[in-house]
Structures are given as structure tokens and as C-alpha cells.
Design a protein around this motif. Structure first.
Motif, PDB file in Angstrom:
ATOM      1  N   UNK A 149       0.833  -1.208   0.000  1.00  0.00           N
ATOM      2  CA  UNK A 149       0.000   0.000   0.000  1.00  0.00           C
ATOM      3  C   UNK A 149       0.865   1.255   0.000  1.00  0.00           C
ATOM      4  N   UNK A 150       1.950   1.248   0.740  1.00  0.00           N
ATOM      5  CA  UNK A 150       2.833   2.420   0.780  1.00  0.00           C
ATOM      6  C   UNK A 150       3.535   2.605  -0.560  1.00  0.00           C
ATOM      7  N   UNK A 151       3.943   1.510  -1.163  1.00  0.00           N
ATOM      8  CA  UNK A 151       4.564   1.616  -2.483  1.00  0.00           C
ATOM      9  C   UNK A 151       3.601   2.240  -3.492  1.00  0.00           C
ATOM     10  N   UNK A 152       2.310   1.919  -3.352  1.00  0.00           N
ATOM     11  CA  UNK A 152       1.322   2.463  -4.276  1.00  0.00           C
ATOM     12  C   UNK A 152       1.072   3.946  -4.105  1.00  0.00           C
ATOM     13  N   UNK A 153       1.405   4.511  -2.943  1.00  0.00           N
ATOM     14  CA  UNK A 153       1.208   5.948  -2.731  1.00  0.00           C
ATOM     15  C   UNK A 153       2.188   6.793  -3.530  1.00  0.00           C
ATOM     16  N   UNK A 154       3.373   6.239  -3.824  1.00  0.00           N
ATOM     17  CA  UNK A 154       4.397   6.939  -4.605  1.00  0.00           C
ATOM     18  C   UNK A 154       4.718   8.320  -4.011  1.00  0.00           C
ATOM     19  N   UNK A 155       4.991   8.355  -2.728  1.00  0.00           N
ATOM     20  CA  UNK A 155       5.325   9.616  -2.062  1.00  0.00           C
ATOM     21  C   UNK A 155       6.799   9.907  -2.284  1.00  0.00           C
ATOM     22  N   UNK A 156       7.094  11.093  -2.815  1.00  0.00           N
ATOM     23  CA  UNK A 156       8.492  11.465  -3.077  1.00  0.00           C
ATOM     24  C   UNK A 156       9.277  11.459  -1.779  1.00  0.00           C
ATOM     25  N   UNK A 157      10.431  10.811  -1.786  1.00  0.00           N
ATOM     26  CA  UNK A 157      11.292  10.761  -0.620  1.00  0.00           C
ATOM     27  C   UNK A 157      11.020   9.616   0.323  1.00  0.00           C
ATOM     28  N   UNK A 158       9.958   8.856   0.103  1.00  0.00           N
ATOM     29  CA  UNK A 158       9.601   7.706   0.952  1.00  0.00           C
ATOM     30  C   UNK A 158       9.830   6.431   0.146  1.00  0.00           C
ATOM     31  N   UNK A 159      10.603   5.509   0.719  1.00  0.00           N
ATOM     32  CA  UNK A 159      10.981   4.288   0.004  1.00  0.00           C
ATOM     33  C   UNK A 159      10.867   3.075   0.904  1.00  0.00           C
ATOM     34  N   UNK A 160      11.027   1.893   0.303  1.00  0.00           N
ATOM     35  CA  UNK A 160      11.004   0.617   1.018  1.00  0.00           C
ATOM     36  C   UNK A 160      12.369  -0.028   0.923  1.00  0.00           C
ATOM     37  N   UNK A 161      12.753  -0.695   1.988  1.00  0.00           N
ATOM     38  CA  UNK A 161      14.065  -1.341   2.053  1.00  0.00           C
ATOM     39  C   UNK A 161      13.889  -2.780   2.521  1.00  0.00           C
ATOM     40  N   UNK A 162      14.422  -3.730   1.757  1.00  0.00           N
ATOM     41  CA  UNK A 162      14.387  -5.132   2.162  1.00  0.00           C
ATOM     42  C   UNK A 162      15.353  -5.372   3.318  1.00  0.00           C
ATOM     43  N   UNK A 163      14.861  -6.026   4.370  1.00  0.00           N
ATOM     44  CA  UNK A 163      15.697  -6.375   5.522  1.00  0.00           C
ATOM     45  C   UNK A 163      15.423  -7.824   5.919  1.00  0.00           C
ATOM     46  N   UNK A 164      16.427  -8.489   6.489  1.00  0.00           N
ATOM     47  CA  UNK A 164      16.187  -9.860   6.955  1.00  0.00           C
ATOM     48  C   UNK A 164      15.306  -9.867   8.189  1.00  0.00           C
ATOM     49  N   UNK A 165      14.489 -10.896   8.300  1.00  0.00           N
ATOM     50  CA  UNK A 165      13.580 -11.024   9.443  1.00  0.00           C
ATOM     51  C   UNK A 165      13.614 -12.469   9.926  1.00  0.00           C
ATOM     52  N   UNK A 166      13.777 -12.680  11.221  1.00  0.00           N
ATOM     53  CA  UNK A 166      13.882 -14.023  11.796  1.00  0.00           C
ATOM     54  C   UNK A 166      12.489 -14.576  12.057  1.00  0.00           C
ATOM     55  N   UNK A 167      12.251 -15.774  11.598  1.00  0.00           N
ATOM     56  CA  UNK A 167      10.969 -16.440  11.830  1.00  0.00           C
ATOM     57  C   UNK A 167      11.233 -17.849  12.338  1.00  0.00           C
ATOM     58  N   UNK A 168      10.264 -18.373  13.098  1.00  0.00           N
ATOM     59  CA  UNK A 168      10.341 -19.729  13.625  1.00  0.00           C
ATOM     60  C   UNK A 168       9.220 -20.544  12.978  1.00  0.00           C
ATOM     61  N   UNK A 169       9.546 -21.446  12.073  1.00  0.00           N
ATOM     62  CA  UNK A 169       8.503 -22.224  11.391  1.00  0.00           C
ATOM     63  C   UNK A 169       7.634 -23.029  12.340  1.00  0.00           C
TER      64      UNK A 169
END
Length: 619
Positions: A149-169
Motif C-alpha cells: 500500500x505504501x509503495x502504491x502511494x508513490x510519495x516522493x522521498x519515501x521508500x522501502x528497504x528489504x531487511x532480513x527477518x527471523x521467523x520460527x517455522x
């Protein structure tokens, strides 16, 4: 005629004089101006030479640094898997929301749009969007629908960054053991902390040259240093057995209205920990939940009657008693200023050493301990591993609490033989029973089998050499007595159909700041099977259950876990009829290298925790 006068020099007029004074000679001024221009030109030439000559590299570097943008590429954290390769903790990718405040055109409007999606106040986001600098986090590791949803807003100066996230299956399975990581994916507890260096890997870096508008320069610098993934931990745990252990323990915590409990399942011959459960009551309407720490190794308790195996084994080894020796045992005994009783009143009677063990007689065990003596009892308690941390080196692991014999009080010769006045961890106590199961040889516990890097190269974790504590004959005699506990004594509920079981019940009153707490008990059972060739050992401890006897609440859990374990490991029944006598064939462990029959290593003071208080471990 009048003579003509000779013409003389003409006198300048007043007008001519005034014009000459207003227009002085300009040549001096021009000369000064030329000198100044020459100096300026010389300076420019010299500066240009300095900038474009050998010293110009520094200025080129400054200019380049203003165009370069560097981004850290996080390394994927190594997975934690069980002995069969089943995942217990893995890393995935999750998107974080960040902003470059210098590139945000309308902070107020952006805050209004982002606030409901990020579930944060507009004021908080607006403050972030107007902060100094070029990078601020707005939210870390948001769910995918929010990121989309944030990516769809296309707000100048606002971006997304991939980060690792720990999960327990497997959700919270073995959570106190595995530990946790923080928002930056760094271990903060448990194995995640202990093996942070191996799991974390090495981050990479992306360097890109951009123009003042923030766009990539096609012919500019583009450099990539790929991250190196963390190594994989292969544990000794069996995920299926861990699940069954936690389930059985949780059911009994609820059924007995206990405050919590723990259970450890091991292979005594190898020292491999197959399951380690730590649960606390979740409240009247909620199921038990994982404890905040790995209680099986970080908290100590007075073991009570399960400690009698050390007292009796030491007396057998020192030949101060034999299994068939008889003692005249009353139901109470005064030692120094203390009066000690058996759990049930009884007339004075003759009891063999085996009967003292199977009926868990406090008075009979104290009498055996008195024959053994203070110094020898202390030496064997340490030789069985009850006064120092195990080989696991788990974060926060306790080494137990044990006084020097010189510090014993008058009643210590009565309390220590029956498991009071000393405090151990559950893993330490199970290790003592493993020593008996291994024919008298102590094998250190192991939790991590090996570390495997991204290329598949494996490194086995170091494992201390086994050491002999008592003779095989002593261990066999002790095993036979522990079998009687299950077939005839206080541990009948620990029986497993088709298998010979050796074990011991324990019921210990909990100590408090002013003495023992009225009505507060720990119930336990420790044992192994098949008794003829042990393949599985287990300890179960329940905190303040109702009823509080180990034979009634802990022994049934042992039976359930043992039955599940032998099926899981494919251990065939030994078809031993109850009470049958036979020559025990104890599974042969690795050859021992040391015989600690004299002296004991000094254990340094270290902070530990009992089930209800903080104490200091002593030698």
C-alpha cells in the motif's frame, strides 16, 4: 609710424588652467590596475595548477564522495535446524519503510497518508520527515500488504528497504533454548546470542554514483560487494520429540495446577540433548507458555530425593556399604540440632540398601551418608558434575550451589545426602543419572552437533572426553536398585510397557529468604531406559504441583515421554518382566580418559537463579 612690438609668450587663460587640473595623467592608475590583474591572474594560474596537478586528487575525491551513495546489504542469518534438518529458526525478507527528509516535498501531506497505514500518529511521522539528515526509518519490517500500500502511494522521498527477518517455522517451539534476535537481526539471548558470530554472516555493500537529483549516473561508479550468508547450526534436538515433550509437560502443568515445569530428554551414551522444554503457567484460562529463560540450565533447585543416587553410588564405590547390607531404620533421626523424618511414619525396621533406595527413606540415606563421610560425599557430588557448569556454555548457565565441606553446618551431614542444602540445574542432575546409565562414565551434554557454512563444509562442535566416575559394577548395582524404585517403590507410575525402567522420584520443599516455604514443593522424576542397555534418559520437574509428590505428578510425564522417545528412536523392547533379576549389560560409552576419584576443581563464584530467588554459586 608706430613701431610694431615683438610678439611674446601667451599667458594661459583661467579656463585653460581649470581644465588641466581636473584631468591628471591616468598612467599611474593603469599601472596599478595592471599589477593587480597580474597578481590575480597569477593566483588563478597557481590555484588551477594546484587543483589540476598532483595535489588535485584530494579535490576530485571530495567531489566524488558527494556523488557516491553507499548502502549496506545485510547478510542472511544462518538457519537453526534439528538433527534431521527440520527448520527451527530461519531468516526471510521483510520490507521496512524509510525516508529521505531532504527529498520529501510536503511532509504534512505525507504524514496524513502514512499514519493510518503505519498505525502511528501524524505528529510522529511529520517529525521524522522533517528531521536532519538523508535517512530515517518510519517503520521496521512491516507486513507485505502494508508495504504494498505504501509503495502504491508513490510519495516522493519515501521508500522501502528489504531487511532480513527471523521467523520460527514451528512457532514458539523450544523458544527459550533458541533465543531471540533484535530488530537489527542480532542475537540477544539463547543460542542466537551464543552463536552470533557464526549465524550473523558478513554484510555486503552497494556503492552507486548519483547526480544531485538522486538519480543513478549511467557511466558512474557501480560497485557491489556481495554479503556472505551466516552458517547453519545443526542441533541435537529432535523437533518431533521436542513438540511431544512440550505438549506432555503443558498438559501436566494444567492438570496439577503447577506454576510451571521443565523436562529434558537425552541420549545418555552420546550426551545429545533430544528435547529441552521450559514452560510456565499461562493463567487460569490460558495454556502454559515458554519461560523467558532456559530454566533447565539457568535456574537451580534443591533436588531432594533424586540426589540420593549420588550418595548411595559413592558409598558403594567406596565399599562402605554393599547392596545387601541391612540398616536398622527408624522413621526419624536427630542430627545435630535437626530432626529428620521419612515421608511416612513407620516403626523401626530392618532395610537393605536397595530397599532404602526403592522406598526413598531419608533416614536410611542419612545413615549411609554418615558412613561415607563429609569429604568423600563432597568429592563424588563434584565428580558427578553437580558443582560446575556443563560443556554447553549456554548464556546464563548456572554451575550449581555447593558449599565447601569446611563450611558445612552440623546438620549438613544429614541434609546433603538427601538433596537439601545443595542446588543443581536439571541438566546437571540428569547428567548424574546418565553416568549411572553409561556404566559409571560421565559424558558431557551436547546441544549443537555441528556448524555448516554456505558451501556445505561442516565443523563438529568440540566435545570433552568422557571420564569415569564410578566402576561399572557400582553402576550396575545402582541401576538394579533404581529399577526397584519403578517396579516396587515410589516410581511405579514411570513404568513403560515392554521396557525395563530405572529411575528415582524426588519431592523437595522450596527454600525461601527465611527458611523453607510452607506448602511449596518441587516434584521430580529422573530415569533412563531400557535399564539393560540405556538409550534414553529424562528428567521432569514441576513447580508447586498439586499433589506435590514426584511419584504422582512427575513420574507419569516421564512414562509418556519415554514411551514416545523409544518409538521415535526405534529402540526395541527388552521384554524384561517386572522385578526379574539379570546381569545388566550397560551400553558402552566412549572410552573415558580421566578418573576423578580424588580432589575436585574449584568452581568460581557466579550469579545463578533459584526457582524463586537470586543466589551466588559456590564451590
Amino acid at each position: 609710424s608706430r613701431p610694431r612690438s615683438r610678439p611674446g609668450p601667451r599667458r594661459p587663460s583661467a579656463r585653460t588652467s581649470r581644465r588641466g587640473a581636473a584631468a591628471p595623467d591616468p598612467r599611474p592608475r593603469l599601472l596599478v590596475l595592471l599589477v593587480i590583474l597580474g597578481l590575480v591572474l597569477t593566483g588563478v594560474v597557481l590555484r588551477l595548477g594546484a587543483v589540476q596537478g598532483p595535489g588535485g586528487r584530494r579535490f576530485a575525491s571530495v567531489g566524488l564522495s558527494q556523488r557516491l551513495r553507499s548502502e549496506v546489504l545485510p547478510a542472511e542469518r544462518g538457519a537453526i535446524v534439528d538433527r534431521n534438518g527440520e527448520a527451527l529458526a530461519i531468516s526471510t525478507r521483510r520490507r521496512s519503510v524509510w525516508a529521505d527528509p531532504q527529498a520529501v516535498r510536503d511532509p504534512a501531506a505525507a504524514a496524513r497518508a502514512l499514519a493510518p497505514l503505519l498505525e502511528k500518529s501524524e505528529a510522529f511521522i511529520r517529525d521524522r520527515l522533517t528531521a536532519d539528515g538523508f535517512f530515517v526509518y518510519l517503520a521496521r519490517k512491516v507486513e507485505d500488504p502494508v508495504a504494498d500500500a505504501i509503495a502504491g502511494l508513490r510519495i516522493a522521498g519515501v521508500s522501502l528497504l528489504d531487511e532480513p527477518d527471523r521467523v520460527e517455522p514451528a512457532d514458539a517451539l523450544a523458544a527459550p533454548l533458541l533465543g531471540q534476535v533484535d530488530l537489527d537481526d542480532k542475537g540477544v539471548s539463547g543460542l542466537e546470542l551464543q552463536y552470533e558470530k557464526e549465524l550473523a554472516g558478513r554484510p555486503g555493500q552497494m556503492v552507486v554514483e548519483k547526480d544531485p537529483g538522486g538519480h543513478d549516473i549511467p557511466a558512474g561508479v557501480h560497485e557491489l560487494r556481495a554479503p556472505v550468508a551466516g552458517k547453519q547450526l545443526e542441533l541435537t534436538l529432535d523437533r518431533a520429540l521436542q513438540y511431544e515433550t512440550e505438549r506432555a509437560l503443558a498438559d501436566q502443568i494444567v492438570a496439577s495446577r503447577a506454576k510451571g515445569g521443565l523436562a529434558v530428554v537425552m541420549d545418555p551414551a552420546t550426551g545429545d540433548v533430544l528435547a529441552m522444554a521450559n514452560l510456565v503457567a499461562g493463567g487460569p484460562q490460558n495454556p502454559p507458555v515458554p519461560s523467558r529463560d532456559n530454566m533447565a540450565v539457568t535456574r537451580v533447585f534443591e533436588p531432594g530425593s533424586v540426589n540420593k543416587v549420588v550418595t548411595v553410588a559413592a558409598a558403594l564405590e567406596e565399599e562402605v556399604v554393599r547392596p545387601e547390607d541391612r540398616f536398622t531404620v527408624p522413621d526419624h533421626l536427630r542430627v545435630a540440632d535437626g530432626n529428620f523424618r521419612d515421608s511416612e511414619p513407620h516403626p523401626t525396621k530392618s532395610m537393605t540398601v536397595g530397599e532404602i533406595v526403592s522406598e526413598s527413606s531419608n533416614v536410611g540415606t542419612i545413615m549411609i551418608g554418615q558412613r561415607l563421610g563429609r569429604d568423600r560425599l563432597d568429592r563424588y557430588l563434584r565428580a558427578f558434575g553437580l558443582a560446575e557448569p556443563t560443556n554447553l556454555r549456554f548464556p546464563g548457565e548456572s554451575g550449581g550451589i555447593m558449599l565447601d565441606p569446611e563450611e558445612w553446618s552440623g546438620t549438613s551431614m544429614a541434609t546433603v545426602p538427601i538433596g537439601q542444602g545443595v542446588a543443581v540445574t536439571a541438566l546437571q542432575m540428569l547428567g548424574a543419572y546418565n553416568t549411572v546409565a553409561n556404566g559409571g562414565v560421565y559424558v558431557a551434554p551436547r546441544l549443537v552437533r555441528r556448524v555448516v557454512d554456505a558451501d556445505g563444509r561442516a565443523r563438529e562442535t568440540p566435545h570433552p572426553e568422557p571420564r569415569r566416575v564410578v566402576s561399572e559394577g557400582t553402576a550396575q548395582a545402582m541401576t538394579a536398585m533404581l529399577e526397584r524404585v519403578v517396579t516396587e517403590g515410589t516410581g511405579k507410575a514411570a513404568a513403560v510397557a515392554g521396557y525395563s525402567v530405572a529411575g528415582k522420584t524426588g519431592t523437595a520443599q522450596k527454600p525461601g529468604p527465611g527458611g523453607y516455604q510452607a506448602g511449596a514443593y518441587l516434584a521430580s522424576f529422573v530415569g533412563f531406559l531400557p535399564a539393560s542397555a540405556p538409550r534414553l534418559s529424562t528428567i521432569v520437574v514441576l513447580d508447586e504441583p498439586t499433589p506435590f509428590y514426584g511419584g504422582l505428578v512427575a513420574a507419569p510425564v516421564f512414562s509418556q515421554l519415554a514411551a514416545t522417545g523409544v518409538r521415535r528412536l526405534g529402540v526395541p523392547p527388552d521384554a524384561a518382566p517386572p522385578g526379574a533379576s539379570r546381569v545388566l549389560s550397560v551400553a558402552a560409552p566412549p572410552a573415558p580418559t580421566t578418573v576423578p576419584t580424588t580432589g575436585a576443581a574449584t568452581t568460581p563464584r557466579r550469579p545463578t537463579t533459584t526457582l524463586g530467588r537470586t543466589t551466588t554459586s559456590r564451590r
